[in-house]
Enzyme design. Structure first.
Site, PDB file in Angstrom:
ATOM      1  CE  LYS A  78       7.265  -7.649  -6.228  1.00  0.00           C
ATOM      2  NZ  LYS A  78       6.466  -7.191  -5.116  1.00  0.00           N
ATOM      3  CD  GLN A  99       1.244 -12.636  -5.386  1.00  0.00           C
ATOM      4  OE1 GLN A  99       0.387 -12.276  -4.540  1.00  0.00           O
ATOM      5  NE2 GLN A  99       1.334 -12.082  -6.514  1.00  0.00           N
ATOM      6  CE  LYS A 102      -2.435 -13.260  -8.452  1.00  0.00           C
ATOM      7  NZ  LYS A 102      -3.070 -11.962  -7.532  1.00  0.00           N
ATOM      8  CE  LYS A 114      -1.270 -10.432  -0.799  1.00  0.00           C
ATOM      9  NZ  LYS A 114      -1.372 -10.032  -2.176  1.00  0.00           N
ATOM     10  N   GLY A 153       2.421  -3.530  -1.973  1.00  0.00           N
ATOM     11  CA  GLY A 153       1.133  -2.971  -1.333  1.00  0.00           C
ATOM     12  C   GLY A 153       0.050  -4.031  -1.571  1.00  0.00           C
ATOM     13  CG  ASP A 154      -3.215  -7.247  -0.571  1.00  0.00           C
ATOM     14  OD1 ASP A 154      -3.018  -7.487  -1.700  1.00  0.00           O
ATOM     15  OD2 ASP A 154      -4.131  -7.135   0.151  1.00  0.00           O
ATOM     16  CB  THR A 197      -4.213  -4.976 -10.645  1.00  0.00           C
ATOM     17  OG1 THR A 197      -2.955  -5.025  -9.848  1.00  0.00           O
ATOM     18  CG2 THR A 197      -4.823  -6.374 -10.464  1.00  0.00           C
ATOM     19  CG  ASN A 231      -5.025   1.305  -7.263  1.00  0.00           C
ATOM     20  OD1 ASN A 231      -5.347   2.500  -7.091  1.00  0.00           O
ATOM     21  ND2 ASN A 231      -3.841   0.865  -7.617  1.00  0.00           N
ATOM     22  CB  SER A 383       5.389  -5.724  -8.603  1.00  0.00           C
ATOM     23  OG  SER A 383       4.400  -5.096  -7.944  1.00  0.00           O
TER      24      SER A 383
END
Length: 457
Positions: A78, A99, A102, A114, A153-154, A197, A231, A383
């Protein structure tokens, strides 16, 4: 690993985690975890591919696409997809490595990964971006799935791009499944996902403030400096304002916007900035307008940290390494008491060292630092909630999702706090090290799962 090319961003992320583990009592209590660290530092799989697409002039263009599937011990890979010309394996490995831990801190069943491409959406037409998304997914679809790898998304990948990629995936696979998160609200997306976030960042810091003050203080009356204007920064600003704070800065890649009146940056102005970002315009246009130029100053080529005054909370929310050693020292000089990363690895190692040294030396009067793998985990947490809704074919209300997000951020803070107390005992009057707590808690959970599954023994 001298036979490998230099990967500075990944090496920084690895050393930051490894040094924390080594300077704690973790390896004394669990010496076998040294082996787990060696294993976890190497991705399970790296996929690199070419993406050929056609621009509006009919010319064939080519970019590099990537997916780093780093660790799946806790669940499907993820992590986001980034479309930006700076994308390379070092950056994606650093992001994927962060990630893992996290995602572990959210308490949800998600591994770490990623991906992205060195494609620059700026200056491209909507049609060109759509064509690129379809071409990118034509290859990526072979390597992802709802129970395998669930990208999001990023930078450079908004819900619009997620939609185009989801459509391409559906066409290739002839199936509808929750393979991407950040989807449109009327076709599988979760409410609160765009805000998550930024909201989660503020919820985490709220717990820091309450703990540090013994429950006597909150965001009310706090002066908050934020970098970035995407964002994360927008929604962190809106939530902090809702809780009674004054926002004194935002920024973009070209410079910093500093409020010069007592009202600071208002919700109306955040909405104006959001519209600017959709149109891919710079904050300098806002600062130069007749309506706003008397209320703000725009400092070209600068970040906000040395240009704000009387700051209580700093929230770096733009990109990696955006707070240097000198900027860290300036924030302390300006009186900042809390700093938490909305961006991934927002502070350099030298800056973190400054914050941690001050935490030990100044005790209850110190600045208190929270790393991104804990403080900005709200986005991937929602997510994960989107994945759960897709699996059950359900849709939760905004209030339900927000309540779950608050619970996840509270549990994340408590986990970091208690883990730090256990493995890195603080001196009398010191705040526990949240960076140590986050690293140890996230790593320990992942390492234990890997051992149970035979990844190391």
């Amino acid at each position: 690993m001298s036979n490998l090319p230099s990967e500075p961003e990944f090496e920084q992320a690895y050393k930051e985690l490894a040094s924390t583990l080594e300077n704690s009592s973790l390896f004394e209590k669990h010496p076998e975890y040294k082996t787990a660290l060696e294993v976890a530092a190497i991705p399970e799989r790296i996929i690199q591919f070419r993406v050929t697409w056609e621009n509006d002039k009919g010319e064939v263009k080519v970019n590099r696409g990537f997916r780093v599937q780093f660790n799946s011990a806790l669940g499907p890979y993820k992590g986001g997809l980034r479309f930006h010309p700076t994308v390379n394996l070092s950056i994606l490995k650093f992001l994927g490595f962060e990630q893992i831990f996290k995602n572990a801190l959210t308490g949800l069943s998600m591994g770490g990964g990623k991906g992205g491409a060195d494609f620059d959406p700026k200056g491209k037409s909507d049609n060109e971006i759509r064509k690129f998304c379809v071409a990118f997914m034509r290859e990526l679809n072979k390597h992802i799935g709802a129970d395998t790898d669930v990208p999001a998304g990023d930078i450079g990948v908004s819900p619009r791009e997620i939609g185009w990629m989801f459509g391409a995936y559906r066409a290739e696979k002839n199936k509808w499944e929750g393979v991407l998160t950040g989807k449109g609200g009327n076709w599988g997306g979760s409410l609160i996902r765009p805000e998550a976030t930024g909201f989660g960042l503020v919820y985490y810091v709220q717990h820091m403030i309450e703990y540090a003050s013994g429950g006597k203080e909150s965001f009310k009356g706090k002066r908050v400096a934020i970098s970035g204007s995407g964002n994360v920064a927008q929604y962190a600003a809106l939530k902090a304002i809702e809780l009674g704070a004054t926002i004194i800065s935002l920024s973009d890649s070209k410079g910093a916007l500093i409020a010069t009146d007592e009202k600071g940056i208002t919700p109306d102005l955040v909405n104006v900035i959001a519209d600017l970002k959709v149109k891919r315009k710079q904050l300098s246009e806002l600062a130069e307008s007749a309506e706003y130029k008397s209320k703000f100053k725009y400092i070209e080529g600068e970040r906000p940290w040395v240009h704000v005054e009387n700051v209580d909370v700093a929230l770096p929310s733009a990109t990696q390494n955006e707070v240097s050693q000198q900027e860290a020292e300036k924030l302390i000089e300006l009186g900042a008491k809390f700093i938490a990363e909305g961006s991934n690895m927002g502070c350099t190692q030298e800056a973190i060292d400054v914050f941690e040294k001050h935490r030990k030396a100044s005790k209850g009067e110190a600045i208190w630092y929270a790393p991104g793998k804990a403080a900005n985990a709200g986005g991937v947490a929602v997510s994960g909630l989107e994945m759960a809704q897709n699996s059950q074919r359900l849709k939760w209300t905004s209030e339900e999702v927000d309540d779950k997000l608050k619970g996840i951020m509270k549990a994340c803070f408590d986990n970091c706090l208690e883990t730090a107390k256990e493995y890195v005992p603080a001196g009398e009057g010191e705040f526990p090290s949240l960076v140590a707590g986050a690293n140890i808690a996230g790593f320990s959970k992942t390492a234990a799962a890997m051992k149970d599954q035979g990844d190391w023994w």
